[in-house]
Motif scaffolding. Structure first.
Motif, PDB file in Angstrom:
ATOM      1  N   ALA A 373       0.810  -1.223   0.000  1.00 16.33           N
ATOM      2  CA  ALA A 373       0.000   0.000   0.000  1.00 16.33           C
ATOM      3  C   ALA A 373       0.839   1.267   0.000  1.00 16.33           C
ATOM      4  O   ALA A 373       0.417   2.302  -0.515  1.00 16.33           O
ATOM      5  CB  ALA A 373      -0.936  -0.017   1.207  1.00 16.33           C
ATOM      6  N   ASN A 374       2.042   1.210   0.570  1.00 20.44           N
ATOM      7  CA  ASN A 374       2.870   2.413   0.675  1.00 20.44           C
ATOM      8  C   ASN A 374       3.865   2.531  -0.481  1.00 20.44           C
ATOM      9  O   ASN A 374       4.943   3.092  -0.344  1.00 20.44           O
ATOM     10  CB  ASN A 374       3.618   2.440   2.004  1.00 20.44           C
ATOM     11  CG  ASN A 374       4.566   1.263   2.157  1.00 20.44           C
ATOM     12  OD1 ASN A 374       4.418   0.253   1.474  1.00 20.44           O
ATOM     13  ND2 ASN A 374       5.539   1.412   3.046  1.00 20.44           N
ATOM     14  N   SER A 375       3.506   1.963  -1.635  1.00 22.05           N
ATOM     15  CA  SER A 375       4.330   2.107  -2.834  1.00 22.05           C
ATOM     16  C   SER A 375       3.415   2.115  -4.047  1.00 22.05           C
ATOM     17  O   SER A 375       2.202   1.943  -3.934  1.00 22.05           O
ATOM     18  CB  SER A 375       5.351   0.974  -2.931  1.00 22.05           C
ATOM     19  OG  SER A 375       4.711  -0.262  -3.155  1.00 22.05           O
ATOM     20  N   ILE A 376       4.001   2.310  -5.225  1.00 14.76           N
ATOM     21  CA  ILE A 376       3.220   2.453  -6.452  1.00 14.76           C
ATOM     22  C   ILE A 376       3.530   1.283  -7.372  1.00 14.76           C
ATOM     23  O   ILE A 376       4.700   0.924  -7.555  1.00 14.76           O
ATOM     24  CB  ILE A 376       3.553   3.778  -7.162  1.00 14.76           C
ATOM     25  CG1 ILE A 376       3.519   4.940  -6.159  1.00 14.76           C
ATOM     26  CG2 ILE A 376       2.584   4.036  -8.298  1.00 14.76           C
ATOM     27  CD1 ILE A 376       4.136   6.209  -6.702  1.00 14.76           C
ATOM     28  N   GLU A 523       4.303   8.602  -3.020  1.00 11.69           N
ATOM     29  CA  GLU A 523       4.445   7.320  -2.324  1.00 11.69           C
ATOM     30  C   GLU A 523       3.254   6.402  -2.547  1.00 11.69           C
ATOM     31  O   GLU A 523       3.288   5.233  -2.174  1.00 11.69           O
ATOM     32  CB  GLU A 523       4.657   7.562  -0.827  1.00 11.69           C
ATOM     33  CG  GLU A 523       5.954   8.297  -0.528  1.00 11.69           C
ATOM     34  CD  GLU A 523       6.235   8.402   0.960  1.00 11.69           C
ATOM     35  OE1 GLU A 523       5.347   8.033   1.763  1.00 11.69           O
ATOM     36  OE2 GLU A 523       7.344   8.842   1.317  1.00 11.69           O
ATOM     37  N   THR A 524       2.191   6.917  -3.133  1.00 11.44           N
ATOM     38  CA  THR A 524       1.011   6.112  -3.440  1.00 11.44           C
ATOM     39  C   THR A 524       0.558   6.427  -4.854  1.00 11.44           C
ATOM     40  O   THR A 524       0.997   7.414  -5.465  1.00 11.44           O
ATOM     41  CB  THR A 524      -0.146   6.417  -2.475  1.00 11.44           C
ATOM     42  OG1 THR A 524      -0.585   7.771  -2.706  1.00 11.44           O
ATOM     43  CG2 THR A 524       0.274   6.256  -1.017  1.00 11.44           C
ATOM     44  N   ALA A 525      -0.341   5.597  -5.368  1.00 14.34           N
ATOM     45  CA  ALA A 525      -0.876   5.827  -6.712  1.00 14.34           C
ATOM     46  C   ALA A 525      -1.570   7.182  -6.788  1.00 14.34           C
ATOM     47  O   ALA A 525      -1.446   7.911  -7.783  1.00 14.34           O
ATOM     48  CB  ALA A 525      -1.835   4.701  -7.086  1.00 14.34           C
ATOM     49  N   GLU A 526      -2.297   7.538  -5.734  1.00 12.63           N
ATOM     50  CA  GLU A 526      -2.980   8.834  -5.707  1.00 12.63           C
ATOM     51  C   GLU A 526      -1.968   9.979  -5.744  1.00 12.63           C
ATOM     52  O   GLU A 526      -2.158  10.965  -6.476  1.00 12.63           O
ATOM     53  CB  GLU A 526      -3.846   8.944  -4.453  1.00 12.63           C
ATOM     54  CG  GLU A 526      -4.669  10.221  -4.402  1.00 12.63           C
ATOM     55  CD  GLU A 526      -5.529  10.320  -3.151  1.00 12.63           C
ATOM     56  OE1 GLU A 526      -6.291  11.298  -3.032  1.00 12.63           O
ATOM     57  OE2 GLU A 526      -5.427   9.423  -2.290  1.00 12.63           O
ATOM     58  N   ASP A 527      -0.891   9.851  -4.972  1.00 13.97           N
ATOM     59  CA  ASP A 527       0.180  10.864  -4.997  1.00 13.97           C
ATOM     60  C   ASP A 527       0.735  11.014  -6.419  1.00 13.97           C
ATOM     61  O   ASP A 527       0.961  12.128  -6.897  1.00 13.97           O
ATOM     62  CB  ASP A 527       1.336  10.455  -4.080  1.00 13.97           C
ATOM     63  CG  ASP A 527       1.004  10.516  -2.608  1.00 13.97           C
ATOM     64  OD1 ASP A 527      -0.007  11.152  -2.259  1.00 13.97           O
ATOM     65  OD2 ASP A 527       1.766   9.923  -1.818  1.00 13.97           O
ATOM     66  N   ASP A 549       8.094  -0.587  -4.616  1.00 12.26           N
ATOM     67  CA  ASP A 549       8.586  -1.568  -3.650  1.00 12.26           C
ATOM     68  C   ASP A 549       9.881  -2.216  -4.140  1.00 12.26           C
ATOM     69  O   ASP A 549      10.015  -2.562  -5.311  1.00 12.26           O
ATOM     70  CB  ASP A 549       7.534  -2.647  -3.416  1.00 12.26           C
ATOM     71  CG  ASP A 549       7.934  -3.606  -2.303  1.00 12.26           C
ATOM     72  OD1 ASP A 549       7.923  -3.191  -1.136  1.00 12.26           O
ATOM     73  OD2 ASP A 549       8.288  -4.749  -2.617  1.00 12.26           O
TER      74      ASP A 549
END
Length: 577
Positions: A373-376, A523-527, A549
């Motif tokens: 979750a904390n990566s793209i 750090e996320t897809a949304e970011d 990751d």
């Protein structure tokens, strides 16, 4: 008229239609740079941060436009800093002319300051190279270099000029008809006949090849980078559609055939799709077009297309039967050969074969394992860039996992929009190439997808991007490791991660800002979506640090030396080979 050798260089480049030069000055080449200053209204010079960046920029310029890219460097380390860029162009058949200057002829061979035998060094990695020792031969040498670089199978040519030649005076006769000059040079020089003239296959050989194609029940096209070089994309599309033949692509051909076309099976080989690799394996005819059967495609030679005949079409006779024996071959320009074949191949449908191809495509899509979750997820990055940038954007990469993810997931639909280092696999290529493309095509949008390991090798070119206000968006796929090497260590070296973890700087956002370029952290897809939207809409240069990751893998994968149908499809099915 009587002019200096330096002026001869400029006049000959103008004759050849050169509008842009990439380079870095130094003592031995000062006379030419002085002449460039006087002619800045005729030729633009792009000063890069390093000569290697200049070489890659000239290469990117050539690949995007099909014209010859030109790079300048001084003697000694200036010249040797071009070597990796020249070798990259050589391996991928990119037309580049590199002009270096050396110490005066009286100092050659005496270990003089910044003296180097650059012609000796580059002999194995150039299509041809020259040492010009008298000003009388300078103009013809430059003209000859351009003919060699862009004809037949293109490639880099180097011209080394001792400093006193650049200051010597000579009678110069300008030319107006470049094509006539090229033909005259080719006709008058034996070595040029070998280098320039492409073979023309006999009619009976064309007919025999067409018969072979028409009789095949399970044919597959293996498209190589020669399709792009020859501007034969339309001919490939017409040929495939008329004969209903699926098209698998080498890395260098990923933009040669529309990704969204039903006949496209995407990339073949080590990280190819299941559909491409199985189509080759179960075919009865492989039609190789402008491809060189590299080891990353064929892997285990004995089990490559085991029940298939090979029809190889290539402009370079040296490639025929070099890696794979052929049942038939046609040596010639692939565009011209396809135009001659097209009327002779039958218009037909191959429903049974086509259904099998589509089944492979549905059963084994490109792998897309969920990332933490904390990566793209890398697939999301590629697909989102395409969603925003569209088919017209040019995509460059460095070399590594991010390069393979781009080849696997980015839906290229227009020719020449994918620029990457294939044969040499040069980390540090993509940023320079992006500079070359953006300079050549200022209205185009260029997105550079880089790995954090590769970007370390050329991030100094951020200075060039900022100085010339080039609106290149750089996406650093940051997994904190040399990803491809780590992946091999994980699968084949007992997870001994020797010197591949990059758990140290720089901070890419701060580095970008230090160069006066906008930096974004995702750090996320949304970011990432928000960052890319903002960066792309700004119309300015930007760097996006996209966290991926560390254990995301490039799948499918064929272990080295294994048959291409022996693919690792899932991490959960890891096998220690």
């Amino acid at each position: 008229m009587k002019i200096s050798g330096s002026r001869v260089v400029v006049e000959c480049l103008v004759e050849q239609g050169v509008d842009t030069i990439f380079g870095y000055p130094g003592g031995a080449i000062l006379n030419i740079y002085d002449e460039l200053y006087k002619n800045s209204d005729r030729i633009t010079h792009i000063l890069t941060a390093h000569e290697q960046g200049a070489a890659h920029a000239a290469d990117g310029y050539a690949r995007a436009t099909g014209k010859v890219g030109v790079v300048f460097a001084t003697s000694g380390p200036g010249a040797t800093n071009l070597v990796t860029g020249i070798a990259t162009a050589y391996m991928d058949s990119s037309p580049v002319v590199a002009i270096t200057c050396n110490v005066p002829t009286s100092l050659l061979g005496k270990d003089s300051f910044q003296e180097i035998d650059i012609t000796g060094i580059t002999m194995p990695i150039t299509k041809h190279n020259f040492m010009v020792k008298t000003v009388d031969e300078l103009a013809e040498t430059i003209r000859e270099a351009f003919v060699i670089a862009k004809s037949g199978r293109p490639g880099p040519v180097l011209i080394d000029i001792p400093k006193e030649v650049t200051s010597a005076m000579v009678d110069f006769e300008p030319i107006t008809d470049i094509n006539a000059c090229s033909e005259s040079l080719a006709a008058s020089k034996t070595n040029m006949n070998r280098v320039v003239n492409a073979a023309v296959p006999a009619d009976e050989d064309i007919k025999a090849a067409a018969q072979l194609i028409n009789s095949a029940k399970r044919p597959v096209i293996y498209a190589g980078g020669g399709i792009v070089i020859a501007h034969a994309e339309k001919e490939l599309l017409a040929f495939a559609e008329k004969s209903d033949i699926p098209v698998s692509e080498s890395l260098m051909a990923r933009a040669a055939f529309p990704s969204d076309h039903p006949l496209c099976t995407w990339m073949v080989g080590m990280h190819g799709t299941k559909a491409s690799n199985m189509a080759i394996t179960e075919s009865d005819l492989v039609i190789a077009l402008g491809a060189r059967f590299s080891d990353r495609v064929i892997s285990d030679t004995a089990h490559f297309a085991p029940d298939s005949k090979i029809l190889h079409i290539d402009v370079d006779p040296a490639e025929i039967n070099k890696n794979i024996p052929t049942a038939a071959n046609l040596v010639g320009d692939v565009k011209a050969v396809l135009n001659r074949l097209l009327p002779l191949v039958e218009s037909r449908k191959l429903p049974v074969w086509g259904e099998k191809i589509q089944a492979w495509k549905k059963e084994y899509p490109a792998c897309y394992d969920e990332s933490p979750a904390n990566s793209i997820n890398p697939k999301f990055i590629c697909e989102y860039i395409h969603k925003v940038a569209g088919d017209d954007a040019f995509i460059t990469t460095e070399v590594g996992q991010h390069q393979m993810w781009t080849a696997q997931f980015y839906p290229f639909n227009k020719p020449r929009t994918f620029v990457t280092s294939g044969g040499l696999g040069t980390m540090g290529f993509g940023t320079g190439a992006a500079i070359g493309i953006q300079t050549a095509l200022p209205k185009a949008r260029v997105v550079h997808i880089a790995g954090d390991g590769s970007f370390r090798m050329n991030c100094n070119e951020l200075a060039t991007i900022q100085h010339y206000n080039l609106p290149i968006v750089i996406v650093v796929v940051n997994n904190g490791t040399l990803g491809n090497v780590r992946m091999w260590q994980k699968l084949f070296y007992g997870k001994r991660y020797s010197q591949t973890t990059l758990d140290f700087g720089p901070d890419w956002v701060k580095l970008a800002e230090a160069y006066g370029i906008a930096g974004y952290r995702a750090e996320t897809a949304e970011d990432f979506a928000k960052a890319f939207d903002a960066a792309f809409a700004s119309g300015k240069a930007a760097v996006i640090d996209a966290k991926v990751d560390i254990d995301d893998m490039v799948l499918p994968m064929v272990p080295g030396g294994k048959p291409i149908y022996n693919q690792i499809m899932s991490v959960s099915k890891e096998v220690q080979y």
